[in-house]
Scaffold this active site. Structure first.
Site, PDB file in Angstrom:
ATOM      1  N   SER A 145       4.585   2.046  -1.901  1.00 22.40           N
ATOM      2  CA  SER A 145       3.844   1.551  -1.057  1.00 22.40           C
ATOM      3  C   SER A 145       3.471   0.094  -1.453  1.00 22.40           C
ATOM      4  CB  SER A 145       2.325   2.137  -1.470  1.00 22.40           C
ATOM      5  OG  SER A 145       1.166   1.431  -0.657  1.00 22.40           O
ATOM      6  N   TYR A 158      -4.129   4.981  -7.160  1.00 24.86           N
ATOM      7  CA  TYR A 158      -3.226   4.869  -6.239  1.00 24.86           C
ATOM      8  C   TYR A 158      -2.006   3.991  -6.578  1.00 24.86           C
ATOM      9  CZ  TYR A 158      -0.783   5.432  -1.517  1.00 24.86           C
ATOM     10  OH  TYR A 158       0.051   5.536  -0.580  1.00 24.86           O
TER      11      TYR A 158
END
Length: 254
Positions: A145, A158
């Protein structure tokens, strides 16, 4: 890859980027084993899409697995090998998000996110290497990501897992190169998935903040990410190795 009847496995394949990736691999001539903890209805629909996309009328299959469990990695690889006899490409896409201020994260939050986002990809890679080694090579692609590169409020946990996946891709690329196993990561920026659209409905100001930060002034689409994964899965340009391909509309160039 210049092989026929290629087989791939995609985790988190019942919706969003994973589902689009399964379709793209099917269109590229893969039989695909779709892995998720979603509903049978979602996975049936996703497999139907894959079969429709397949130029060779290959039949994809699916399995429901809980990636929070450490013992499912070997079972996923074995199920794929049983279905297709080979596993040429592993796309470790499954991921979950828990957004909180840093001090509000609990040990349970940590364990849950680490187990799905990081441990699952680590263990799946271990499980698939013997099959790829026996076949003379393969591809492993981690869905990282943009938030593994830049920080965002509430996303410490995350982002930690995604940064770790980027490092894992580099480490495995170094170690597995002599085996002919090509390893890369893909780092999308804001993508118009169901999760993201729901979040923007809850936080109406979020959309404009994101668009202001993206030079292209739009969100990405799951199909755009899938095209990049399919390229990495099929290209003969195997010198692309240990790379983290960022696709975020230019967000991180600032």
């Amino acid at each position: 890859m210049k092989k026929t009847q290629l087989a791939g496995g995609v985790t988190g394949a019942s919706r969003g980027i994973g589902r689009a990736t399964a379709r793209a691999l099917s269109a590229a001539g893969f039989q695909v084993f779709l892995v998720a903890d979603g509903s049978r209805e979602e996975l049936d629909a996703a497999v139907t899409e894959c079969n429709t996309e397949s130029p060779n009328k290959l039949k994809s299959q699916w399995g429901i697995f809980d990636l929070e469990r450490a013992d499912v990695a070997q079972a996923i690889v074995e199920a794929t090998l049983k279905a297709f006899g080979r596993l040429d490409v592993l796309v470790s896409n499954a991921g979950i998000r828990i957004r909180k201020p840093f001090l509000n994260f609990t040990a349970d939050d940590f364990n849950k996110v680490i187990s799905v986002n990081l441990r699952a990809g680590f263990l799946l890679s271990q499980a698939v290497v013997p099959a790829m080694r026996a076949a003379g090579g393969g591809r492993i692609i981690f869905m990282a990501s943009q938030l593994g590169i830049v920080a965002d409020s509430g996303a410490a946990l995350y982002g930690l897992t995604k940064a770790a996946l980027i490092h894992l891709a580099r480490s495995l690329a170094l170690e597995l190169a002599p085996e002919g196993i090509i390893v890369n990561a893909v780092s999308p920026g804001p993508i118009a998935t169901e999760y993201y659209e729901q979040r923007m409905q809850r936080e109406p100001e979020l959309r404009q903040r994101r668009l202001d930060a993206i030079p292209l002034k739009r969100l990405g689409q799951p199909e755009e990410v899938a095209e990049v994964v399919a390229f990495l899965a099929t290209t003969s340009a195997t010198f692309i190795h240990g790379h983290n391909l960022v696709m975020d509309g230019g967000f991180v160039i600032r």
